[in-house]
Design a protein around this motif. Structure first.
Motif, mmCIF file in Angstrom:
data_model
loop_
_atom_site.group_PDB
_atom_site.id
_atom_site.type_symbol
_atom_site.label_atom_id
_atom_site.label_comp_id
_atom_site.label_asym_id
_atom_site.label_seq_id
_atom_site.Cartn_x
_atom_site.Cartn_y
_atom_site.Cartn_z
ATOM 1 N N TYR A 190 0.649 -0.843 0.241
ATOM 2 C CA TYR A 190 -0.017 -0.389 0.042
ATOM 3 C C TYR A 190 1.197 1.500 -0.174
ATOM 4 N N ALA B 122 -1.663 -2.787 6.192
ATOM 5 C CA ALA B 122 -2.912 -1.408 5.325
ATOM 6 C C ALA B 122 -4.068 -1.565 6.147
ATOM 7 N N VAL C 214 -6.951 0.803 1.741
ATOM 8 C CA VAL C 214 -6.548 0.302 0.169
ATOM 9 C C VAL C 214 -7.902 0.685 -0.581
#
Length: 304
Positions: free
Chosen positions: A22, A67, A72
């Protein structure tokens, strides 16, 4: 590389590390979309795939990722990219289908944003479950099925459950048979470009099953039989693989006969290697150093 008429066609890349990389994509995607002059005009990013490390439906490769799903999804939504969950565990049973973590992720992906989201699957049980419970998500048949017989691959393409089918990399250069597919089948075909596994390996399915055991929290002792296994992944060795797909192959062989979907592997690798893939497959040579410097000069990315 020389420009050709085939460059007017579009290669669609499916990139690794939705959760795992990410931080890298936070830096790379603005460059890709704000400075298109740095990148080949004949390609675009179709999806980024991956899964958090604590998902029992996960498979393919085990990787560390922290993440947040909200982050995301926000990033991919901002740039109009499809987010794919890699849920390719091949050993799931009925009791695993109720897993809260995986269902929560599917629900979030199904209800989030305007871009279509997908799930990469192996298990027939999970395929049926997702199709019924989360019809908003498109399904991708995983390369972990190791369908090395071309007829099996074609049969998979003809299944209506799947929007895409990722071919076993050993079918990549079967151009005579690939050319005979219908355009609908070609549109569903996705090719794994940069596999490093031995081309003649007979234990690839067992390798993927070992990862599935690990995702379920089960102890597994699989030893790769490759004589070069201890060396790990190197891009230079992947380029020597008979199944390797180069940018020249994409432009001069695949695009002209109607194929456009190309998957880059690497979820279990480091950010530095993923960046090299992004440079090789998407970036014009004269801008590769500039893009590399833009990424390397940040203090927020752990490249090694």
């Amino acid at each position: 590389m020389n420009r050709t008429k085939s460059e007017k066609l579009t290669a669609v890349y499916h990139l690794p590390g939705l959760f795992e990389f990410y931080e890298l994509y936070k830096l790379f995607l603005p460059l890709f979309f704000d400075h298109r002059e740095y990148f080949y005009p004949w390609c675009r990013i179709g999806s980024i795939y991956g899964a958090p490390s604590d998902c029992i439906w996960g498979g393919g490769r085990i990787s560390e990722s922290d993440a947040a799903p909200e982050d995301v999804l926000a990033l991919t939504e901002e740039y109009g990219i499809s987010a794919r969950l890699t849920f390719s565990n091949s050993l799931l049973t009925e009791k695993h289908l109720s897993d809260k973590r995986c269902n929560d992720l599917c629900r979030m992906f199904a209800l989030s944003g305007k871009n279509k989201k997908g799930v990469i699957v192996h298990s027939e049980l999970l395929t049926s479950y997702l199709k019924e419970k989360y019809p908003e998500l498109y399904l991708v048949s995983s390369t972990t099925k190791t369908l090395t017989d071309f007829d099996d691959f074609k049969n998979e393409l003809d299944r209506t459950e799947f929007k895409y089918v990722v071919a076993d990399f050993r079918l990549n250069k079967k151009f005579n048979k690939l050319a005979e597919l219908s355009q609908e089948e070609k549109n569903k075909s996705e090719f794994l470009c940069n596999e490093c596994c031995d081309f003649g390996c007979s234990k690839r399915r067992e390798c993927y099953e070992a990862v599935s055991h690990l995702a379920l929290g089960e102890e597994e002792h699989h030893t790769c039989p490759s004589p070069r296994a201890a060396e790990g992944y190197t891009f230079s060795r992947a380029m020597e693989n008979p199944g390797f797909i180069s940018i020249e192959d994409i432009v001069h062989k695949y695009l002209p006969i109607g194929f456009s979907n190309f998957k880059i592997e690497g979820r279990s690798l480091g950010s530095a290697l993923i960046l090299e893939f992004l440079l090789y497959y998407l970036t014009k040579p004269k801008y590769q150093l500039k893009v590399r410097e833009e990424i390397y000069l940040t203090n927020t990315l752990d490249l090694f």
